[in-house]
Scaffold this active site. Structure first.
Site, PDB file in Angstrom:
ATOM      1  N   ASP A  15      35.334  41.124  41.526  1.00 19.58           N
ATOM      2  CA  ASP A  15      36.517  41.216  42.398  1.00 19.58           C
ATOM      3  C   ASP A  15      36.151  41.104  43.877  1.00 19.58           C
ATOM      4  O   ASP A  15      35.044  41.460  44.277  1.00 19.58           O
ATOM      5  CB  ASP A  15      37.238  42.544  42.120  1.00 19.58           C
ATOM      6  CG  ASP A  15      38.668  42.523  42.644  1.00 19.58           C
ATOM      7  OD1 ASP A  15      39.239  41.423  42.790  1.00 19.58           O
ATOM      8  OD2 ASP A  15      39.217  43.608  42.896  1.00 19.58           O
ATOM      9  N   ARG A  72      41.782  31.601  50.547  1.00 20.97           N
ATOM     10  CA  ARG A  72      41.327  32.296  49.331  1.00 20.97           C
ATOM     11  C   ARG A  72      40.499  31.412  48.381  1.00 20.97           C
ATOM     12  O   ARG A  72      39.494  31.870  47.836  1.00 20.97           O
ATOM     13  CB  ARG A  72      42.530  32.883  48.575  1.00 20.97           C
ATOM     14  CG  ARG A  72      43.180  34.066  49.279  1.00 20.97           C
ATOM     15  CD  ARG A  72      44.388  34.555  48.494  1.00 20.97           C
ATOM     16  NE  ARG A  72      44.019  35.013  47.153  1.00 20.97           N
ATOM     17  CZ  ARG A  72      43.591  36.237  46.894  1.00 20.97           C
ATOM     18  NH1 ARG A  72      43.476  37.132  47.851  1.00 20.97           N
ATOM     19  NH2 ARG A  72      43.295  36.581  45.664  1.00 20.97           N
ATOM     20  N   SER A  77      42.447  37.397  34.433  1.00 21.48           N
ATOM     21  CA  SER A  77      43.160  38.382  33.605  1.00 21.48           C
ATOM     22  C   SER A  77      44.539  37.856  33.201  1.00 21.48           C
ATOM     23  O   SER A  77      45.056  36.914  33.814  1.00 21.48           O
ATOM     24  CB  SER A  77      43.330  39.693  34.383  1.00 21.48           C
ATOM     25  OG  SER A  77      44.322  39.553  35.386  1.00 21.48           O
ATOM     26  N   THR A  78      45.132  38.495  32.202  1.00 22.71           N
ATOM     27  CA  THR A  78      46.490  38.093  31.804  1.00 22.71           C
ATOM     28  C   THR A  78      47.434  38.252  33.002  1.00 22.71           C
ATOM     29  O   THR A  78      48.353  37.449  33.184  1.00 22.71           O
ATOM     30  CB  THR A  78      47.005  38.950  30.616  1.00 22.71           C
ATOM     31  OG1 THR A  78      46.686  40.313  30.847  1.00 22.71           O
ATOM     32  CG2 THR A  78      46.398  38.534  29.304  1.00 22.71           C
ATOM     33  N   ASN A 135      46.646  37.831  36.121  1.00 23.36           N
ATOM     34  CA  ASN A 135      46.364  36.816  37.155  1.00 23.36           C
ATOM     35  C   ASN A 135      47.251  35.577  37.016  1.00 23.36           C
ATOM     36  O   ASN A 135      47.376  34.793  37.965  1.00 23.36           O
ATOM     37  CB  ASN A 135      44.879  36.402  37.143  1.00 23.36           C
ATOM     38  CG  ASN A 135      43.926  37.469  37.629  1.00 23.36           C
ATOM     39  OD1 ASN A 135      42.777  37.537  37.205  1.00 23.36           O
ATOM     40  ND2 ASN A 135      44.366  38.318  38.533  1.00 23.36           N
ATOM     41  N   ARG A 190      49.789  34.954  39.823  1.00 22.76           N
ATOM     42  CA  ARG A 190      49.414  34.489  41.178  1.00 22.76           C
ATOM     43  C   ARG A 190      50.056  33.123  41.463  1.00 22.76           C
ATOM     44  O   ARG A 190      50.486  32.429  40.538  1.00 22.76           O
ATOM     45  CB  ARG A 190      47.889  34.380  41.273  1.00 22.76           C
ATOM     46  CG  ARG A 190      47.231  35.756  41.194  1.00 22.76           C
ATOM     47  CD  ARG A 190      45.793  35.689  41.601  1.00 22.76           C
ATOM     48  NE  ARG A 190      45.198  37.016  41.509  1.00 22.76           N
ATOM     49  CZ  ARG A 190      44.025  37.342  42.011  1.00 22.76           C
ATOM     50  NH1 ARG A 190      43.311  36.440  42.631  1.00 22.76           N
ATOM     51  NH2 ARG A 190      43.553  38.564  41.890  1.00 22.76           N
ATOM     52  N   ARG A 225      39.039  50.828  39.424  1.00 17.58           N
ATOM     53  CA  ARG A 225      39.985  50.752  38.297  1.00 17.58           C
ATOM     54  C   ARG A 225      39.522  49.666  37.358  1.00 17.58           C
ATOM     55  O   ARG A 225      38.666  48.843  37.689  1.00 17.58           O
ATOM     56  CB  ARG A 225      41.399  50.486  38.813  1.00 17.58           C
ATOM     57  CG  ARG A 225      41.520  49.234  39.652  1.00 17.58           C
ATOM     58  CD  ARG A 225      42.983  48.975  40.057  1.00 17.58           C
ATOM     59  NE  ARG A 225      43.084  47.879  41.007  1.00 17.58           N
ATOM     60  CZ  ARG A 225      43.354  48.033  42.306  1.00 17.58           C
ATOM     61  NH1 ARG A 225      43.580  49.231  42.818  1.00 17.58           N
ATOM     62  NH2 ARG A 225      43.418  46.976  43.107  1.00 17.58           N
ATOM     63  N   LEU A 226      40.126  49.689  36.140  1.00 18.55           N
ATOM     64  CA  LEU A 226      39.697  48.737  35.107  1.00 18.55           C
ATOM     65  C   LEU A 226      40.553  47.472  35.063  1.00 18.55           C
ATOM     66  O   LEU A 226      40.140  46.475  34.484  1.00 18.55           O
ATOM     67  CB  LEU A 226      39.699  49.415  33.733  1.00 18.55           C
ATOM     68  CG  LEU A 226      38.520  50.367  33.495  1.00 18.55           C
ATOM     69  CD1 LEU A 226      38.675  51.089  32.160  1.00 18.55           C
ATOM     70  CD2 LEU A 226      37.203  49.604  33.530  1.00 18.55           C
ATOM     71  N   SER A 227      41.742  47.528  35.653  1.00 15.02           N
ATOM     72  CA  SER A 227      42.609  46.345  35.672  1.00 15.02           C
ATOM     73  C   SER A 227      42.699  45.657  34.307  1.00 15.02           C
ATOM     74  O   SER A 227      42.543  44.437  34.196  1.00 15.02           O
ATOM     75  CB  SER A 227      42.146  45.347  36.751  1.00 15.02           C
ATOM     76  OG  SER A 227      42.101  45.976  38.015  1.00 15.02           O
ATOM     77  N   GLU A 235      29.031  53.226  30.937  1.00  9.69           N
ATOM     78  CA  GLU A 235      28.736  53.777  32.265  1.00  9.69           C
ATOM     79  C   GLU A 235      29.334  52.841  33.320  1.00  9.69           C
ATOM     80  O   GLU A 235      29.242  51.621  33.190  1.00  9.69           O
ATOM     81  CB  GLU A 235      27.215  53.856  32.476  1.00  9.69           C
ATOM     82  CG  GLU A 235      26.503  54.751  31.491  1.00  9.69           C
ATOM     83  CD  GLU A 235      26.896  56.215  31.647  1.00  9.69           C
ATOM     84  OE1 GLU A 235      27.192  56.633  32.782  1.00  9.69           O
ATOM     85  OE2 GLU A 235      26.914  56.926  30.623  1.00  9.69           O
TER      86      GLU A 235
HETATM   87  C1  IPE Z   1      40.588  41.966  38.181  1.00  9.72           C
HETATM   88  O1  IPE Z   1      40.806  41.714  39.515  1.00  9.72           O
HETATM   89  C2  IPE Z   1      40.564  40.675  37.403  1.00  9.72           C
HETATM   90  C3  IPE Z   1      39.427  39.812  37.644  1.00  9.72           C
HETATM   91  C4  IPE Z   1      38.400  40.079  38.417  1.00  9.72           C
HETATM   92  C5  IPE Z   1      39.441  38.560  36.922  1.00  9.72           C
HETATM   93  P1  IPE Z   1      42.294  41.735  40.139  1.00  9.72           P
HETATM   94  O2  IPE Z   1      42.142  41.406  41.569  1.00  9.72           O
HETATM   95  O3  IPE Z   1      43.191  40.884  39.336  1.00  9.72           O
HETATM   96  O4  IPE Z   1      42.704  43.261  39.916  1.00  9.72           O
HETATM   97  P2  IPE Z   1      43.726  44.168  40.708  1.00  9.72           P
HETATM   98  O5  IPE Z   1      44.990  43.376  40.880  1.00  9.72           O
HETATM   99  O6  IPE Z   1      43.103  44.489  42.023  1.00  9.72           O
HETATM  100  O7  IPE Z   1      43.886  45.389  39.860  1.00  9.72           O
HETATM  101  C1  IPE Z   2      38.558  38.088  41.943  1.00 11.68           C
HETATM  102  O1  IPE Z   2      38.845  38.010  43.298  1.00 11.68           O
HETATM  103  C2  IPE Z   2      38.809  36.793  41.234  1.00 11.68           C
HETATM  104  C3  IPE Z   2      39.982  36.812  40.353  1.00 11.68           C
HETATM  105  C4  IPE Z   2      40.761  37.834  40.142  1.00 11.68           C
HETATM  106  C5  IPE Z   2      40.303  35.588  39.665  1.00 11.68           C
HETATM  107  P1  IPE Z   2      40.318  38.198  43.864  1.00 11.68           P
HETATM  108  O2  IPE Z   2      40.976  36.870  43.943  1.00 11.68           O
HETATM  109  O3  IPE Z   2      41.061  39.224  43.106  1.00 11.68           O
HETATM  110  O4  IPE Z   2      39.982  38.713  45.326  1.00 11.68           O
HETATM  111  P2  IPE Z   2      40.696  39.892  46.099  1.00 11.68           P
HETATM  112  O5  IPE Z   2      40.625  41.101  45.218  1.00 11.68           O
HETATM  113  O6  IPE Z   2      42.089  39.465  46.354  1.00 11.68           O
HETATM  114  O7  IPE Z   2      39.883  40.060  47.333  1.00 11.68           O
HETATM  115 MG    MG Z   3      41.199  41.222  43.273  1.00 12.25          MG
END
Ligand code: IPE
Ligand code: IPE
Ligand code: MG
Length: 242
Positions: free
Chosen positions: A18, A31, A63-64, A66, A69, A192-194, A205
């Site tokens: 992340d 981004r 993730s599901t 995502n 976005r 968090r585990l998201s 761990e």
């Molecule tokens: C978790 O990150 C998913 C991935 C790294 C693929 P997110 O950016 O989607 O999680 P949240 O929205 O901060 O919980």
């Molecule tokens: C993780 O980075 C990649 C994916 C979730 C696909 P992010 O795109 O979530 O980056 P931040 O958390 O917005 O910085």
């Molecule tokens: Mg993120």
């Protein structure tokens, strides 16, 4: 630093990669540049994991949730995945890395499914190290799917409800033949585990770091392993039983 290669485990490391977007914003970039920059740490971490005797690395790539976005970002992520799979396949074969995937793979764009299928087929015979990509992965989706599969087996008389044990549920998850993660790393500062591996992380761990994914690398991966080695895993037992 102590020699981490001499100690046992972790066998399976899972990573929530992340912070790509924030990394880009902080550099005054868009981004997608952050997602692009996220490929290098993947290479570095894979190398470090193999060197340290890890046998499975699971990376949360999409993730599901995502899917919600902006369309451009989602498309960009999958074209990066296709590019990554095409350019890295040679290295995966050379290093004898088996590529696998967990998640709702059928929902991925055709080009991504195709590149993934080709890379998985070309590396299926390797056994020492597995790179496991979580794509369109969500634990709640995975658990609901497992429940549905079990319910169908009960309805058709293939099994009775009494046979639905934790093991039976585990067997219906995408991770059915994979060990649970020993160590889970999350970059980007959030704790968090998201929706990642909720079932599988029952005794995993955790290592949380504020480092944004594009800045993560071998040194911090090894620091996470050091932290893992300093912990006592009790699995619910009393100290003396361990
Ligand atoms: C978790 O990150 C998913 C991935 C790294 C693929 P997110 O950016 O989607 O999680 P949240 O929205 O901060 O919980
Ligand atoms: C993780 O980075 C990649 C994916 C979730 C696909 P992010 O795109 O979530 O980056 P931040 O958390 O917005 O910085
Ligand atoms: Mg993120």
């Amino acid at each position: 630093m102590t020699d981490i290669t001499q100690k046992t485990g972790p066998r399976h490391v899972a990573i929530i990669m992340d912070g790509n977007g924030r990394w880009a914003t902080r550099q005054g970039l868009e981004r997608p540049e952050g997602h692009k920059a996220g490929a290098e740490p993947v290479r570095a971490v894979m190398r470090a994991a193999r060197d340290c005797g890890v046998s499975m690395l699971t990376l949360y790539a999409f993730s599901t949730e995502n899917w919600g976005r902006p369309k451009d970002e989602v498309q960009g992520l999958f074209s990066l995945l296709v590019k990554y799979l095409k350019t890295e396949l040679k290295e995966l074969v050379e290093k004898q890395v088996r590529l696998r995937a967990i998640g709702d793979i059928d929902s991925l764009p055709h080009s991504a499914r195709h590149a993934l299928g080709a890379a998985m087929a070309a590396t299926a015979k390797y056994e020492k190290f597995t790179l496991n990509l979580a794509l369109s992965y969500g634990s709640r989706f995975e658990l609901a799917r497992a429940a549905r599969l079990l319910a169908e087996e009960v309805a058709s008389g293939q099994r009775d409800a009494q046979s639905i044990t934790p093991e039976a549920i585990g067997q219906k998850l995408w991770t059915a033949d994979m060990p649970d993660p020993d160590l889970l790393i999350r970059t980007g500062g959030d704790m968090r585990l998201s929706n990642f591996l909720l079932w599988q992380c029952a005794y995993t761990e955790f290592y949380f770091t504020p480092t944004l994914w594009p800045d993560f690398g071998e040194a911090e991966f090894k620091a996470a392993l050091e932290s893992f080695h300093s912990r006592e895993r009790r699995f619910g037992l009393a100290e003396a039983q361990g």
